[in-house]
Design a protein around this motif. Sequence first.
Motif, PDB file in Angstrom:
ATOM      1  N   ASN A  72      -5.810 -29.003  -7.672  1.00  0.00           N
ATOM      2  CA  ASN A  72      -6.225 -29.866  -8.776  1.00  0.00           C
ATOM      3  C   ASN A  72      -5.033 -30.327  -9.608  1.00  0.00           C
ATOM      4  O   ASN A  72      -5.052 -30.270 -10.847  1.00  0.00           O
ATOM      5  CB  ASN A  72      -7.257 -29.150  -9.661  1.00  0.00           C
ATOM      6  CG  ASN A  72      -8.606 -29.012  -8.978  1.00  0.00           C
ATOM      7  OD1 ASN A  72      -9.100 -29.954  -8.362  1.00  0.00           O
ATOM      8  ND2 ASN A  72      -9.191 -27.821  -9.080  1.00  0.00           N
ATOM      9  N   LEU A  73      -3.978 -30.772  -8.904  1.00  0.00           N
ATOM     10  CA  LEU A  73      -2.766 -31.328  -9.524  1.00  0.00           C
ATOM     11  C   LEU A  73      -2.034 -30.308 -10.397  1.00  0.00           C
ATOM     12  O   LEU A  73      -1.243 -30.677 -11.262  1.00  0.00           O
ATOM     13  CB  LEU A  73      -3.093 -32.577 -10.340  1.00  0.00           C
ATOM     14  CG  LEU A  73      -3.645 -33.768  -9.542  1.00  0.00           C
ATOM     15  CD1 LEU A  73      -3.959 -34.925 -10.484  1.00  0.00           C
ATOM     16  CD2 LEU A  73      -2.658 -34.212  -8.472  1.00  0.00           C
ATOM     17  N   THR A  74      -2.265 -29.017 -10.140  1.00  0.00           N
ATOM     18  CA  THR A  74      -1.588 -27.940 -10.858  1.00  0.00           C
ATOM     19  C   THR A  74      -0.844 -27.083  -9.844  1.00  0.00           C
ATOM     20  O   THR A  74      -1.376 -26.786  -8.769  1.00  0.00           O
ATOM     21  CB  THR A  74      -2.596 -27.079 -11.632  1.00  0.00           C
ATOM     22  OG1 THR A  74      -3.312 -27.905 -12.550  1.00  0.00           O
ATOM     23  CG2 THR A  74      -1.893 -25.973 -12.400  1.00  0.00           C
ATOM     24  N   TYR A 113       0.782 -23.666  -8.400  1.00  0.00           N
ATOM     25  CA  TYR A 113       0.613 -22.222  -8.442  1.00  0.00           C
ATOM     26  C   TYR A 113       1.546 -21.584  -7.418  1.00  0.00           C
ATOM     27  O   TYR A 113       1.814 -22.162  -6.367  1.00  0.00           O
ATOM     28  CB  TYR A 113      -0.825 -21.819  -8.094  1.00  0.00           C
ATOM     29  CG  TYR A 113      -1.870 -22.255  -9.085  1.00  0.00           C
ATOM     30  CD1 TYR A 113      -2.281 -21.412 -10.106  1.00  0.00           C
ATOM     31  CD2 TYR A 113      -2.454 -23.515  -8.998  1.00  0.00           C
ATOM     32  CE1 TYR A 113      -3.247 -21.812 -11.025  1.00  0.00           C
ATOM     33  CE2 TYR A 113      -3.422 -23.925  -9.896  1.00  0.00           C
ATOM     34  CZ  TYR A 113      -3.813 -23.074 -10.912  1.00  0.00           C
ATOM     35  OH  TYR A 113      -4.770 -23.470 -11.813  1.00  0.00           O
ATOM     36  N   ARG A 166      -0.031 -19.769 -12.548  1.00  0.00           N
ATOM     37  CA  ARG A 166       0.245 -21.175 -12.793  1.00  0.00           C
ATOM     38  C   ARG A 166       1.710 -21.340 -13.185  1.00  0.00           C
ATOM     39  O   ARG A 166       2.253 -20.574 -13.982  1.00  0.00           O
ATOM     40  CB  ARG A 166      -0.650 -21.703 -13.907  1.00  0.00           C
ATOM     41  CG  ARG A 166      -0.426 -23.176 -14.208  1.00  0.00           C
ATOM     42  CD  ARG A 166      -1.441 -23.719 -15.194  1.00  0.00           C
ATOM     43  NE  ARG A 166      -1.171 -25.116 -15.487  1.00  0.00           N
ATOM     44  CZ  ARG A 166      -1.979 -25.895 -16.179  1.00  0.00           C
ATOM     45  NH1 ARG A 166      -3.123 -25.394 -16.661  1.00  0.00           N
ATOM     46  NH2 ARG A 166      -1.667 -27.156 -16.412  1.00  0.00           N
ATOM     47  N   ARG A 225       4.486 -22.661 -15.194  1.00  0.00           N
ATOM     48  CA  ARG A 225       4.466 -23.042 -16.601  1.00  0.00           C
ATOM     49  C   ARG A 225       5.028 -24.455 -16.825  1.00  0.00           C
ATOM     50  O   ARG A 225       6.053 -24.830 -16.276  1.00  0.00           O
ATOM     51  CB  ARG A 225       5.287 -22.037 -17.402  1.00  0.00           C
ATOM     52  CG  ARG A 225       5.176 -22.160 -18.901  1.00  0.00           C
ATOM     53  CD  ARG A 225       6.061 -21.135 -19.584  1.00  0.00           C
ATOM     54  NE  ARG A 225       5.841 -19.779 -19.078  1.00  0.00           N
ATOM     55  CZ  ARG A 225       6.584 -18.744 -19.442  1.00  0.00           C
ATOM     56  NH1 ARG A 225       7.607 -18.899 -20.272  1.00  0.00           N
ATOM     57  NH2 ARG A 225       6.309 -17.550 -18.965  1.00  0.00           N
ATOM     58  N   LEU A 277       4.015 -27.556 -16.100  1.00  0.00           N
ATOM     59  CA  LEU A 277       3.863 -28.686 -15.180  1.00  0.00           C
ATOM     60  C   LEU A 277       2.402 -29.098 -15.079  1.00  0.00           C
ATOM     61  O   LEU A 277       1.519 -28.264 -14.852  1.00  0.00           O
ATOM     62  CB  LEU A 277       4.384 -28.327 -13.790  1.00  0.00           C
ATOM     63  CG  LEU A 277       5.872 -28.031 -13.645  1.00  0.00           C
ATOM     64  CD1 LEU A 277       6.204 -27.790 -12.179  1.00  0.00           C
ATOM     65  CD2 LEU A 277       6.725 -29.164 -14.201  1.00  0.00           C
ATOM     66  N   ASP A 278       2.161 -30.405 -15.247  1.00  0.00           N
ATOM     67  CA  ASP A 278       0.840 -30.983 -15.042  1.00  0.00           C
ATOM     68  C   ASP A 278       0.979 -32.180 -14.107  1.00  0.00           C
ATOM     69  O   ASP A 278       2.070 -32.679 -13.859  1.00  0.00           O
ATOM     70  CB  ASP A 278       0.228 -31.436 -16.378  1.00  0.00           C
ATOM     71  CG  ASP A 278      -0.016 -30.278 -17.337  1.00  0.00           C
ATOM     72  OD1 ASP A 278      -0.785 -29.371 -16.979  1.00  0.00           O
ATOM     73  OD2 ASP A 278       0.579 -30.289 -18.433  1.00  0.00           O
ATOM     74  N   ASN A 279      -0.154 -32.650 -13.609  1.00  0.00           N
ATOM     75  CA  ASN A 279      -0.168 -33.811 -12.718  1.00  0.00           C
ATOM     76  C   ASN A 279       0.892 -33.667 -11.619  1.00  0.00           C
ATOM     77  O   ASN A 279       1.684 -34.569 -11.367  1.00  0.00           O
ATOM     78  CB  ASN A 279       0.059 -35.103 -13.509  1.00  0.00           C
ATOM     79  CG  ASN A 279      -0.332 -36.343 -12.726  1.00  0.00           C
ATOM     80  OD1 ASN A 279      -1.314 -36.340 -11.987  1.00  0.00           O
ATOM     81  ND2 ASN A 279       0.453 -37.395 -12.862  1.00  0.00           N
ATOM     82  N   VAL A 280       0.874 -32.531 -10.957  1.00  0.00           N
ATOM     83  CA  VAL A 280       1.851 -32.227  -9.904  1.00  0.00           C
ATOM     84  C   VAL A 280       1.395 -32.881  -8.606  1.00  0.00           C
ATOM     85  O   VAL A 280       0.274 -32.664  -8.146  1.00  0.00           O
ATOM     86  CB  VAL A 280       2.009 -30.708  -9.713  1.00  0.00           C
ATOM     87  CG1 VAL A 280       3.013 -30.403  -8.608  1.00  0.00           C
ATOM     88  CG2 VAL A 280       2.437 -30.065 -11.027  1.00  0.00           C
ATOM     89  N   SER A 286       6.269 -33.872 -11.144  1.00  0.00           N
ATOM     90  CA  SER A 286       5.253 -33.892 -12.192  1.00  0.00           C
ATOM     91  C   SER A 286       5.396 -35.185 -12.982  1.00  0.00           C
ATOM     92  O   SER A 286       6.470 -35.466 -13.527  1.00  0.00           O
ATOM     93  CB  SER A 286       5.424 -32.676 -13.114  1.00  0.00           C
ATOM     94  OG  SER A 286       4.590 -32.762 -14.250  1.00  0.00           O
ATOM     95  N   TYR A 287       4.333 -35.978 -13.041  1.00  0.00           N
ATOM     96  CA  TYR A 287       4.372 -37.282 -13.709  1.00  0.00           C
ATOM     97  C   TYR A 287       5.562 -38.124 -13.245  1.00  0.00           C
ATOM     98  O   TYR A 287       6.207 -38.806 -14.033  1.00  0.00           O
ATOM     99  CB  TYR A 287       4.410 -37.107 -15.225  1.00  0.00           C
ATOM    100  CG  TYR A 287       3.101 -36.628 -15.821  1.00  0.00           C
ATOM    101  CD1 TYR A 287       2.004 -37.476 -15.899  1.00  0.00           C
ATOM    102  CD2 TYR A 287       2.972 -35.328 -16.296  1.00  0.00           C
ATOM    103  CE1 TYR A 287       0.800 -37.044 -16.443  1.00  0.00           C
ATOM    104  CE2 TYR A 287       1.765 -34.884 -16.845  1.00  0.00           C
ATOM    105  CZ  TYR A 287       0.689 -35.756 -16.915  1.00  0.00           C
ATOM    106  OH  TYR A 287      -0.504 -35.328 -17.454  1.00  0.00           O
TER     107      TYR A 287
END
Length: 323
Positions: free
Chosen positions: A144-146, A148, A159, A161, A163-166, A180-181
């Motif tokens: 889900n774009l995270t 791990y 998770r 730390r 990073l979003d929209n991976v 990420s982004y």
Amino acid sequence: MQRGTPYCWGSNDFGQLGDNTTTDRRRPSRVLDLTDATSIVTGENDTCAIQSATAFCWGYSGYGLFQNGGGAEYHRPTEVPNLVNVTAISTDTSTLCVASDGAAYCWGYLANQQVYRDQEKDTPVQGLTNVSAVTSSETCAIDNLTAYCWIGSDGEPFRVRGLDNVTAISASPNTTCAISYGAAYCWGSNTFGQLGDGTTTARHEPNRVPGLSNVTSISTSSDSVCAVSSGEAYCWGSNRHGQLGDGTTTDRHSPNRVPGLVNVTSISTDSTATAGSTSPSDNNATTCAVSDATAYCWGSNGYGELGDGSTTERHRPTSVQAP
């Protein structure tokens, strides 16, 4: 790959080129039996691909990678059984990870522990249900774009730390990088400047790689990293074998553009241990990229892994000869 047909070249000691021989090839050799593959990945002594949402592997099956058991060699593609809807696969010769039906599965040699696959009751990695990418050298995944990562077969994913929209992740034994982004982030060992931040200081959490934007592909080896940024190729870290592609053997601590490549869509860099050596700096190292729909490779070439018909080390991109 060419229109869904995979080709391999280089060392073939264990049949990892998939042409039903153990003969090294200095030019691309067609992999048998696969005509509609959608992705292909290589380990040191094995190769895997996805075709029709099914996983196929060939080469050395140590630690029970391909079947339930270990040690066998497969000189042409063999289906990895009891997996459905396979969307991602990663191998590093001792560990195999797949994304199957949204879950992540890993087996082989994990965290200094041999883990045989039990085909009758496969246990997915805890808590991951929508996996789009996996890595095997160090076990990580995108869910889900995270991002791990986890340790061993029973380790609970943590998770990564910050990073979003991976959209991509690549892990080697020493260094991990992710996108990420549209920005590149790396963490881990930095002995050769492979984190790309202009230093040789190790980082224990994601550190943004400066100077890169619109990053669409990233790849790590044990001591160097390459990425595609705005359609151009960049590499940094160790350059012992010219694997950074800038015509030198000088290490780079920040992203260095690979000259001569345009409209780059993918890039991959890897290193393999040199016989008798325990130092990462002695590893063979090769990088390949697709530029204007043409394959180019550079770096080590002792087994013909550059695909140019020779065994001459190249420090600049060299086009792979047509099959």
